[in-house]
Design an enzyme around this catalytic site. Structure first.
Site, mmCIF file in Angstrom:
data_model
loop_
_atom_site.group_PDB
_atom_site.id
_atom_site.type_symbol
_atom_site.label_atom_id
_atom_site.label_comp_id
_atom_site.label_asym_id
_atom_site.label_seq_id
_atom_site.Cartn_x
_atom_site.Cartn_y
_atom_site.Cartn_z
ATOM 1 C CB ALA A 205 4.639 2.306 -4.910
ATOM 2 C CD GLN B 187 -3.024 -0.655 -0.012
ATOM 3 O OE1 GLN B 187 -3.154 0.500 -0.423
ATOM 4 N NE2 GLN B 187 -3.675 -1.674 -0.540
ATOM 5 C CB SER B 188 4.280 1.912 -1.230
ATOM 6 O OG SER B 188 5.013 3.051 -1.590
ATOM 7 C CG ASN B 189 0.724 6.713 1.019
ATOM 8 O OD1 ASN B 189 -0.403 6.423 0.640
ATOM 9 N ND2 ASN B 189 1.063 6.741 2.298
#
Ligand SMILES: Cc1ncc(COP(=O)(O)O)c(C=O)c1O
Length: 359
Positions: free
Chosen positions: A97, A93-95
């Site tokens: 990325a 859930q990387s912001n």
């Protein structure tokens, strides 16, 4: 297919100091800046201090939060080098990325992501957005994650062999170049202070890969913010890990960009103890605070970064009110999409609350 996007200008930033002038590397104009600084009246009253929030969640919509400031520098480098693909990495859930994937598309570049975890059955939150813009996603297990820089290099080489010209952006966009972005945030803070004719005593932010906080500290030194202390709340790992990480990011930026400053390691002030159950998972009181802030202030925080950091700041201010002064600034670094990934946890809490209120 990659194409040439022309609608973004390169900007040059000059920082005027007493004796000299520093020119930072070129950046692309991507973010809506300066972001506003607004008051938090409910929290201010509760804590007996003037609490403000810098709305870096408003730097953009899909490409939002602190990431876009760093990407202004990092994507300028990609464009200058003539790259046609961008490789980066992070949690599922990387912001960072997600922001990188969307901005890559706006610039006509192919996004390639290395995400920690396994391809899930359903796409939620940031992963949904990555898939919406057809980012090419590679997966790495949590066990193999410590080896991710090598895996990114392998992915880079494999795409290069196929004829692509990719550039690697490290986790969180936090390197000597990306960190410079938060010097400019400190500059905006000082412009606000000048306008109000009052300085902040303490500034707080969340830390996940260290670049935001390292940049703020570089800004403190470069712009002589002598009256303000900068604190950060780590959302993963430990204070020791981040002391070393932030120190080495600052040293790298100072050396690589010949910044005319040195710093005192004691100014790196990490507030540990608020990681909660683990990275990406908030504790019950942290989730309660997120709901309280939506209800009382109309502001959205998230369970991975800003909710934990705000909780940590609040606890620190309650525990040692005299240490941090009376004028406090919290930097809201974005990340609200995580609420949708964790909707069921929040929903459960909301339903319990509603039951208590109506019965
Ligand atoms: C919303 C949000 N806030 C704060 C952070 C922490 O910033 P940094 O990685 O620069 O420490 C991140 C990313 O890690 C983030 O996505």
């Amino acid at each position: 297919m990659a194409y040439e996007a022309t609608s973004f200008s390169f900007l040059e930033t000059k920082l005027k100091r007493e004796k000299d002038e520093i020119t930072l590397p070129q950046r692309l104009q991507l973010a809506h800046l300066p972001t506003p600084i607004q008051s938090l009246p409910f929290l201010s009253q509760e804590l007996g201090k003037e609490i403000f929030i810098k709305r870096d969640d408003l730097t953009g919509f899909g490409v939002s939060g602190n990431k876009i400031r760093k990407l202004e520098f990092l994507m300028a480098e990609a464009r200058e080098k003539g790259c046609d693909a961008v490789i980066t990495c992070g949690g599922i859930q990387s912001n960072h990325a997600r922001a990188t994937a969307l901005i890559a598309r706006r610039l006509g570049l192919q996004p390639i992501l290395l995400l920690r975890g396994e391809e899930p059955d359903s796409y939620q939150g940031n992963l949904l957005i990555n898939k919406m813009c057809s980012a090419l996603v590679h997966w790495i297990s949590p066990n193999d994650w410590p080896n991710h820089p090598t895996v990114m290099k392998e992915i880079h080489d494999a795409y290069a062999e196929q004829g692509w010209s990719p550039i690697i952006i490290p986790e969180g966009g936090s390197n000597e170049l990306g960190s410079l972005a938060y010097i400019l945030c400190e500059k905006e803070i000082q412009e606000f202070e000048k306008h109000q004719q009052k300085t902040f005593d303490s500034v707080f932010c969340a830390t996940g890969s260290g670049g935001t906080y390292a940049g703020l500290l570089l800004g403190k030194y470069l712009l002589n913010a002598d009256e303000t202390d900068f604190y950060t709340i780590n959302v993963c790992d430990s204070d020791e890990y981040f002391e070393n990480r932030v120190k080495s990011l600052m040293i790298d930026s100072i050396r690589k960009h010949e910044l005319p400053i040195s710093f005192i390691p004691e100014d790196i002030r990490i507030i540990d103890g608020f990681v909660g159950p683990g990275y990406g998972e908030a504790s019950e009181p942290q989730l309660d605070l997120i709901l309280e802030m939506a209800r009382m202030e109309g502001f959205l925080f998230d369970p991975v970064y800003t909710g934990k950091a705000l909780f940590g700041m609040k606890e620190a201010l309650k525990k040692a009110p005299d240490v941090f002064g009376d004028r406090i600034l919290f930097i809201h670094t974005g990340g609200v999409f995580a609420n949708f990934d964790q909707a069921s946890l929040l929903e459960q809490k909301i339903r319990n609350q509603e039951e208590r209120w109506w019965n």
